[in-house]
Motif scaffolding. Sequence first.
Motif, PDB file in Angstrom:
ATOM      1  N   ALA A  23       0.797  -1.184   0.000  1.00  0.00           N
ATOM      2  CA  ALA A  23       0.069  -0.078   0.019  1.00  0.00           C
ATOM      3  C   ALA A  23       0.938   1.277  -0.156  1.00  0.00           C
ATOM      4  CB  ALA A  23      -0.944  -0.027   1.038  1.00  0.00           C
ATOM      5  N   VAL A  24       1.994   1.272   0.675  1.00  0.00           N
ATOM      6  CA  VAL A  24       2.757   2.515   0.867  1.00  0.00           C
ATOM      7  C   VAL A  24       3.368   2.538  -0.525  1.00  0.00           C
ATOM      8  CG1 VAL A  24       5.004   3.242   1.682  1.00  0.00           C
ATOM      9  CG2 VAL A  24       3.174   2.142   3.299  1.00  0.00           C
ATOM     10  N   ASP A  25       3.711   1.507  -1.210  1.00  0.00           N
ATOM     11  CA  ASP A  25       4.567   1.579  -2.345  1.00  0.00           C
ATOM     12  C   ASP A  25       3.498   2.036  -3.493  1.00  0.00           C
ATOM     13  OD1 ASP A  25       6.642   0.601  -1.231  1.00  0.00           O
ATOM     14  OD2 ASP A  25       6.714  -1.366  -2.050  1.00  0.00           O
ATOM     15  N   SER A  26       2.247   1.581  -3.418  1.00  0.00           N
ATOM     16  CA  SER A  26       1.192   2.122  -4.409  1.00  0.00           C
ATOM     17  C   SER A  26       1.093   3.416  -4.509  1.00  0.00           C
ATOM     18  CB  SER A  26       0.010   1.195  -4.088  1.00  0.00           C
ATOM     19  OG  SER A  26       0.075  -0.019  -4.374  1.00  0.00           O
ATOM     20  N   LEU A  27       0.898   4.005  -3.197  1.00  0.00           N
ATOM     21  CA  LEU A  27       0.897   5.496  -3.119  1.00  0.00           C
ATOM     22  C   LEU A  27       2.111   6.413  -3.189  1.00  0.00           C
ATOM     23  CD1 LEU A  27      -1.971   5.598  -0.386  1.00  0.00           C
ATOM     24  CD2 LEU A  27      -2.133   6.035  -2.791  1.00  0.00           C
ATOM     25  N   GLY A  28       3.290   5.706  -3.463  1.00  0.00           N
ATOM     26  CA  GLY A  28       4.336   6.289  -3.582  1.00  0.00           C
ATOM     27  C   GLY A  28       4.937   7.256  -2.330  1.00  0.00           C
ATOM     28  N   LYS A  34      -5.097  11.095 -11.564  1.00  0.00           N
ATOM     29  CA  LYS A  34      -4.095  10.692 -12.866  1.00  0.00           C
ATOM     30  C   LYS A  34      -4.612   9.291 -13.231  1.00  0.00           C
ATOM     31  CE  LYS A  34       0.570   9.617 -13.787  1.00  0.00           C
ATOM     32  NZ  LYS A  34       2.018   9.496 -13.603  1.00  0.00           N
ATOM     33  N   TYR A  35      -4.885   8.462 -12.481  1.00  0.00           N
ATOM     34  CA  TYR A  35      -5.037   7.138 -12.876  1.00  0.00           C
ATOM     35  C   TYR A  35      -6.724   6.604 -12.939  1.00  0.00           C
ATOM     36  CZ  TYR A  35      -0.305   6.102 -12.647  1.00  0.00           C
ATOM     37  OH  TYR A  35       0.863   6.041 -12.796  1.00  0.00           O
ATOM     38  N   HIS A  36      -7.638   7.800 -12.842  1.00  0.00           N
ATOM     39  CA  HIS A  36      -9.098   7.392 -12.796  1.00  0.00           C
ATOM     40  C   HIS A  36      -9.326   6.957 -14.293  1.00  0.00           C
ATOM     41  CE1 HIS A  36     -13.435   8.334 -13.069  1.00  0.00           C
ATOM     42  NE2 HIS A  36     -13.425   8.280 -11.646  1.00  0.00           N
ATOM     43  N   PRO A  37     -10.298   6.094 -14.208  1.00  0.00           N
ATOM     44  CA  PRO A  37     -10.709   5.297 -15.570  1.00  0.00           C
ATOM     45  C   PRO A  37     -11.113   6.132 -16.620  1.00  0.00           C
ATOM     46  CG  PRO A  37     -11.558   3.991 -13.604  1.00  0.00           C
ATOM     47  CD  PRO A  37     -10.986   5.132 -13.164  1.00  0.00           C
ATOM     48  N   ASP A  38     -11.837   7.310 -16.287  1.00  0.00           N
ATOM     49  CA  ASP A  38     -11.810   8.239 -17.226  1.00  0.00           C
ATOM     50  C   ASP A  38     -11.006   9.252 -18.064  1.00  0.00           C
ATOM     51  OD1 ASP A  38     -14.417   7.193 -17.131  1.00  0.00           O
ATOM     52  OD2 ASP A  38     -15.263   8.826 -15.707  1.00  0.00           O
ATOM     53  N   ALA A  39      -9.801   9.344 -17.169  1.00  0.00           N
ATOM     54  CA  ALA A  39      -8.567  10.047 -17.598  1.00  0.00           C
ATOM     55  C   ALA A  39      -7.940   9.401 -18.825  1.00  0.00           C
ATOM     56  CB  ALA A  39      -7.774  10.184 -16.447  1.00  0.00           C
ATOM     57  N   VAL A  40      -7.137  10.238 -19.426  1.00  0.00           N
ATOM     58  CA  VAL A  40      -6.427   9.808 -20.583  1.00  0.00           C
ATOM     59  C   VAL A  40      -5.406   8.623 -20.244  1.00  0.00           C
ATOM     60  CG1 VAL A  40      -4.583  10.575 -22.359  1.00  0.00           C
ATOM     61  CG2 VAL A  40      -6.491  12.176 -21.714  1.00  0.00           C
ATOM     62  N   ASP A  41      -4.563   8.706 -19.245  1.00  0.00           N
ATOM     63  CA  ASP A  41      -3.974   7.624 -18.780  1.00  0.00           C
ATOM     64  C   ASP A  41      -4.491   6.772 -17.898  1.00  0.00           C
ATOM     65  OD1 ASP A  41      -1.898   8.506 -20.290  1.00  0.00           O
ATOM     66  OD2 ASP A  41      -0.857   9.808 -18.843  1.00  0.00           O
ATOM     67  N   GLY A  42      -5.810   6.797 -17.755  1.00  0.00           N
ATOM     68  CA  GLY A  42      -6.321   5.963 -16.515  1.00  0.00           C
ATOM     69  C   GLY A  42      -6.391   4.409 -16.745  1.00  0.00           C
ATOM     70  N   SER A  43      -6.636   3.826 -15.414  1.00  0.00           N
ATOM     71  CA  SER A  43      -6.533   2.364 -15.644  1.00  0.00           C
ATOM     72  C   SER A  43      -7.467   1.715 -14.440  1.00  0.00           C
ATOM     73  CB  SER A  43      -5.051   1.971 -15.317  1.00  0.00           C
ATOM     74  OG  SER A  43      -5.013   0.521 -14.971  1.00  0.00           O
ATOM     75  N   ASP A  44      -8.602   1.031 -14.688  1.00  0.00           N
ATOM     76  CA  ASP A  44      -9.266   0.379 -13.695  1.00  0.00           C
ATOM     77  C   ASP A  44      -8.635  -0.298 -12.549  1.00  0.00           C
ATOM     78  OD1 ASP A  44     -11.616   1.210 -14.709  1.00  0.00           O
ATOM     79  OD2 ASP A  44     -11.810  -0.457 -16.031  1.00  0.00           O
ATOM     80  N   GLU A  45      -7.515  -0.798 -12.967  1.00  0.00           N
ATOM     81  CA  GLU A  45      -6.870  -1.848 -12.173  1.00  0.00           C
ATOM     82  C   GLU A  45      -5.806  -1.093 -11.284  1.00  0.00           C
ATOM     83  OE1 GLU A  45      -3.189  -5.115 -12.423  1.00  0.00           O
ATOM     84  OE2 GLU A  45      -4.431  -5.017 -13.885  1.00  0.00           O
ATOM     85  N   PHE A  83      -6.284   2.503 -10.602  1.00  0.00           N
ATOM     86  CA  PHE A  83      -7.276   2.773  -9.922  1.00  0.00           C
ATOM     87  C   PHE A  83      -7.853   2.156  -8.611  1.00  0.00           C
ATOM     88  CE2 PHE A  83     -11.513   4.947  -9.008  1.00  0.00           C
ATOM     89  CZ  PHE A  83     -11.076   6.184  -8.474  1.00  0.00           C
ATOM     90  N   ARG A  84      -8.079   1.048  -8.692  1.00  0.00           N
ATOM     91  CA  ARG A  84      -8.572   0.258  -7.649  1.00  0.00           C
ATOM     92  C   ARG A  84      -7.409  -0.128  -6.611  1.00  0.00           C
ATOM     93  NH1 ARG A  84      -9.560  -4.318 -10.570  1.00  0.00           N
ATOM     94  NH2 ARG A  84     -11.626  -3.156 -11.430  1.00  0.00           N
ATOM     95  N   GLU A  85      -6.380  -0.442  -7.329  1.00  0.00           N
ATOM     96  CA  GLU A  85      -5.124  -0.576  -6.305  1.00  0.00           C
ATOM     97  C   GLU A  85      -4.728   0.648  -5.554  1.00  0.00           C
ATOM     98  OE1 GLU A  85      -0.220  -0.668  -6.846  1.00  0.00           O
ATOM     99  OE2 GLU A  85      -1.345  -1.370  -8.367  1.00  0.00           O
ATOM    100  N   ILE A  86      -4.904   1.889  -6.018  1.00  0.00           N
ATOM    101  CA  ILE A  86      -4.619   3.276  -5.302  1.00  0.00           C
ATOM    102  C   ILE A  86      -5.838   3.347  -3.981  1.00  0.00           C
ATOM    103  CG2 ILE A  86      -4.804   5.630  -5.462  1.00  0.00           C
ATOM    104  CD1 ILE A  86      -3.438   5.339  -8.141  1.00  0.00           C
ATOM    105  N   ASN A  87      -7.100   3.142  -4.387  1.00  0.00           N
ATOM    106  CA  ASN A  87      -8.130   3.066  -3.677  1.00  0.00           C
ATOM    107  C   ASN A  87      -7.906   2.193  -2.271  1.00  0.00           C
ATOM    108  OD1 ASN A  87      -9.969   5.233  -4.308  1.00  0.00           O
ATOM    109  ND2 ASN A  87     -10.705   3.795  -6.275  1.00  0.00           N
ATOM    110  N   GLU A  88      -7.558   0.952  -2.586  1.00  0.00           N
ATOM    111  CA  GLU A  88      -7.461  -0.098  -1.740  1.00  0.00           C
ATOM    112  C   GLU A  88      -6.116   0.419  -0.701  1.00  0.00           C
ATOM    113  OE1 GLU A  88      -7.018  -3.839  -3.707  1.00  0.00           O
ATOM    114  OE2 GLU A  88      -9.164  -3.844  -4.453  1.00  0.00           O
TER     115      GLU A  88
END
Length: 88
Positions: free
Chosen positions: A9-14, A34-45, A47-52
């Motif tokens: 979790a610490v690594d995921s949030l930098g 930055k990673y929201h699924p609706d953003a240009v560089d977005g990623s569901d995976e 984004f989910r990792e960052i939320n968790e």
Amino acid sequence: MDYEEFQNAVDSLGILTKLDQKSLKKNYLKLSKKYHPDAVDGSDEKFREINEAYNLLKTYVENYKFSFEKEEFLEQYPSFTNYKNWNR
């Protein structure tokens, strides 16, 4: 939660250094935007990792136990070691 999960979790949030709750949330909001699924560089995976990661670390910070010992105080606030000399 085990330490490996915590470290991921610490690594995921930098997170590289000590962080307070306000900075943790600021870091989370920056990455989630930055990673929201609706953003240009977005990623569901990602984004989910960052939320968790944020939820895990937020829970950890909210439930942290303080010892109120002198050593802990000096570690958290090293600049307060000479507070008696401030008015001189």
